[in-house]
Design a protein around this motif. Structure first.
Motif, PDB file in Angstrom:
ATOM      1  N   ASP A   1      32.169 -10.960  27.363  1.00  0.00           N
ATOM      2  CA  ASP A   1      32.683 -10.595  28.688  1.00  0.00           C
ATOM      3  C   ASP A   1      32.489  -9.115  28.987  1.00  0.00           C
ATOM      4  OD1 ASP A   1      33.482 -13.185  29.126  1.00  0.00           O
ATOM      5  OD2 ASP A   1      35.582 -12.828  28.619  1.00  0.00           O
ATOM      6  N   THR A   2      32.385  -8.288  27.945  1.00  0.00           N
ATOM      7  CA  THR A   2      32.329  -6.839  28.161  1.00  0.00           C
ATOM      8  C   THR A   2      31.092  -6.159  27.583  1.00  0.00           C
ATOM      9  OG1 THR A   2      33.635  -6.470  26.150  1.00  0.00           O
ATOM     10  CG2 THR A   2      34.848  -6.627  28.242  1.00  0.00           C
ATOM     11  N   THR A   3      30.322  -6.865  26.741  1.00  0.00           N
ATOM     12  CA  THR A   3      29.179  -6.225  26.086  1.00  0.00           C
ATOM     13  C   THR A   3      27.929  -7.093  26.151  1.00  0.00           C
ATOM     14  OG1 THR A   3      29.648  -7.161  23.892  1.00  0.00           O
ATOM     15  CG2 THR A   3      30.693  -5.031  24.421  1.00  0.00           C
TER      16      THR A   3
ATOM     17  N   GLY B   1      27.358   4.025  13.343  1.00  0.00           N
ATOM     18  CA  GLY B   1      27.697   3.344  14.586  1.00  0.00           C
ATOM     19  C   GLY B   1      27.368   4.142  15.832  1.00  0.00           C
ATOM     20  N   ARG B   2      26.527   5.150  15.680  1.00  0.00           N
ATOM     21  CA  ARG B   2      26.088   5.956  16.830  1.00  0.00           C
ATOM     22  C   ARG B   2      24.731   6.558  16.484  1.00  0.00           C
ATOM     23  NH1 ARG B   2      29.853   8.974  14.125  1.00  0.00           N
ATOM     24  NH2 ARG B   2      29.245  11.097  13.598  1.00  0.00           N
ATOM     25  N   PHE B   3      24.003   6.947  17.506  1.00  0.00           N
ATOM     26  CA  PHE B   3      22.685   7.523  17.272  1.00  0.00           C
ATOM     27  C   PHE B   3      22.825   8.950  16.746  1.00  0.00           C
ATOM     28  CE2 PHE B   3      21.714   4.082  20.212  1.00  0.00           C
ATOM     29  CZ  PHE B   3      20.653   3.486  19.546  1.00  0.00           C
TER      30      PHE B   3
ATOM     31  N   THR C   1      27.968  -1.584  26.546  1.00  0.00           N
ATOM     32  CA  THR C   1      28.849  -2.108  27.595  1.00  0.00           C
ATOM     33  C   THR C   1      28.021  -2.801  28.678  1.00  0.00           C
ATOM     34  OG1 THR C   1      28.806  -0.087  28.922  1.00  0.00           O
ATOM     35  CG2 THR C   1      30.511  -0.236  27.203  1.00  0.00           C
ATOM     36  N   ARG C   2      28.572  -3.875  29.173  1.00  0.00           N
ATOM     37  CA  ARG C   2      27.916  -4.536  30.304  1.00  0.00           C
ATOM     38  C   ARG C   2      27.921  -3.633  31.516  1.00  0.00           C
ATOM     39  NH1 ARG C   2      29.395 -10.883  30.716  1.00  0.00           N
ATOM     40  NH2 ARG C   2      28.869 -10.408  32.869  1.00  0.00           N
ATOM     41  N   ALA C   3      28.966  -2.820  31.661  1.00  0.00           N
ATOM     42  CA  ALA C   3      29.027  -1.913  32.813  1.00  0.00           C
ATOM     43  C   ALA C   3      27.834  -0.965  32.805  1.00  0.00           C
ATOM     44  CB  ALA C   3      30.339  -1.131  32.801  1.00  0.00           C
TER      45      ALA C   3
ATOM     46  N   TYR D   1      23.267   5.790  27.427  1.00  0.00           N
ATOM     47  CA  TYR D   1      23.080   4.702  26.461  1.00  0.00           C
ATOM     48  C   TYR D   1      23.515   5.147  25.073  1.00  0.00           C
ATOM     49  CZ  TYR D   1      20.336   1.807  23.197  1.00  0.00           C
ATOM     50  OH  TYR D   1      19.934   1.012  22.152  1.00  0.00           O
ATOM     51  N   ALA D   2      23.032   6.297  24.642  1.00  0.00           N
ATOM     52  CA  ALA D   2      23.316   6.767  23.285  1.00  0.00           C
ATOM     53  C   ALA D   2      24.758   7.202  23.099  1.00  0.00           C
ATOM     54  CB  ALA D   2      22.372   7.914  22.934  1.00  0.00           C
ATOM     55  N   ASP D   3      25.327   7.843  24.107  1.00  0.00           N
ATOM     56  CA  ASP D   3      26.604   8.526  23.899  1.00  0.00           C
ATOM     57  C   ASP D   3      27.803   7.920  24.621  1.00  0.00           C
ATOM     58  OD1 ASP D   3      25.280  10.410  22.268  1.00  0.00           O
ATOM     59  OD2 ASP D   3      24.656  11.545  24.046  1.00  0.00           O
ATOM     60  N   GLU D   4      27.557   6.987  25.581  1.00  0.00           N
ATOM     61  CA  GLU D   4      28.678   6.406  26.309  1.00  0.00           C
ATOM     62  C   GLU D   4      28.711   4.885  26.239  1.00  0.00           C
ATOM     63  OE1 GLU D   4      28.577   7.877  30.357  1.00  0.00           O
ATOM     64  OE2 GLU D   4      27.930   9.855  29.656  1.00  0.00           O
ATOM     65  N   TRP D   5      27.565   4.234  26.409  1.00  0.00           N
ATOM     66  CA  TRP D   5      27.558   2.778  26.492  1.00  0.00           C
ATOM     67  C   TRP D   5      27.621   2.094  25.143  1.00  0.00           C
ATOM     68  CZ3 TRP D   5      22.573   2.423  29.964  1.00  0.00           C
ATOM     69  CH2 TRP D   5      22.809   3.086  31.176  1.00  0.00           C
ATOM     70  N   THR D   6      27.159   2.751  24.091  1.00  0.00           N
ATOM     71  CA  THR D   6      27.070   2.093  22.790  1.00  0.00           C
ATOM     72  C   THR D   6      28.454   1.809  22.219  1.00  0.00           C
ATOM     73  OG1 THR D   6      24.904   3.032  22.310  1.00  0.00           O
ATOM     74  CG2 THR D   6      26.208   2.304  20.424  1.00  0.00           C
ATOM     75  N   VAL D   7      28.692   0.543  21.912  1.00  0.00           N
ATOM     76  CA  VAL D   7      29.955   0.085  21.322  1.00  0.00           C
ATOM     77  C   VAL D   7      29.812  -0.032  19.811  1.00  0.00           C
ATOM     78  CG1 VAL D   7      31.598  -1.842  21.261  1.00  0.00           C
ATOM     79  CG2 VAL D   7      30.595  -1.109  23.449  1.00  0.00           C
TER      80      VAL D   7
END
Length: 196
Positions: free
Chosen positions: A15-17, A36-38, A78-80, A146-152
């Motif tokens: 629903d969210t990713t 878990g992050r670039f 995130t889907r957003a 993408y790298a710093d905000e959207w990545t879950v």
């Protein structure tokens, strides 16, 4: 698969990713999966291409055997963020039925930070299928987001790629197919500016 539209986003999603795939050299891919992050070495100013199709990624990286693509990552975003990129994206090539003229397309390429390509989807043996898979290119602000905000989360799925490939080489097609990530139509809605 005659009922699959020519251009349709198919992905593993909640629903969210939404999960997208990328392949990197181990010096980039392994720290990304571990942390878990670039990592800082990941160039945020360059265009990066994300792929919701696991099998298209396998085609591109040769089941994690191609140079500098030995580490395959499943990046849950995130889907957003994904939806925002799609809404603001332009096609990577000029299409007369989509763009007013070539100049309008060139202007959209110049002013957007997301591009879309539709490439032939692949079957389990990496043969082309008649329908297309999405590739989403992100640059500038979209790449940084993408790298710093959207990545879950970021997972290393190289072992999965190698296991499926090994089963295929052993002739165990059904066992290989059972391990594939489940990808269903992604509810992006009509995207006429992307021919979808």
């Amino acid at each position: 698969m005659p009922d699959v539209p020519l251009r349709q986003i198919r992905a593993a999603h909640t629903d969210t990713t939404v999960t997208v795939y990328q392949a990197y050299a181990p010096h980039l891919g392994e720290p990304a999966a571990r942390d878990g992050r670039f990592p800082p070495a990941w160039k945020r100013e360059r265009m990066t291409w994300i792929k919701p199709s696991f099998l298209w990624m396998m085609y591109r990286c040769g089941w994690a055997t191609k140079a500098d693509q030995e580490t395959v990552l499943a990046v849950e975003i995130t889907r957003a963020g994904f939806d925002r990129a799609l809404a603001g994206a332009c096609l990577s090539h000029y299409v007369p039925t989509v763009h007013a003229d070539r100049a309008a397309w060139q202007e959209s390429v110049r002013t957007t930070s997301a591009r879309v390509q539709w490439d032939p989807e692949r079957d389990l043996h990496l043969n082309p299928l008649p329908h297309r898979a999405l590739q989403l290119g992100l640059s500038g602000p979209s790449s940084r987001a993408y790298a710093d905000e959207w990545t879950v989360s970021i997972r290393d799925v190289t072992p999965l790629a190698r296991e499926i490939h090994g089963l295929l080489r052993a002739g165990e097609t059904d066992a290989a197919r059972a391990l594939l990530p489940v990808e269903t139509p992604y509810p992006a809605g009509p995207l006429p500016h992307l021919e979808a």
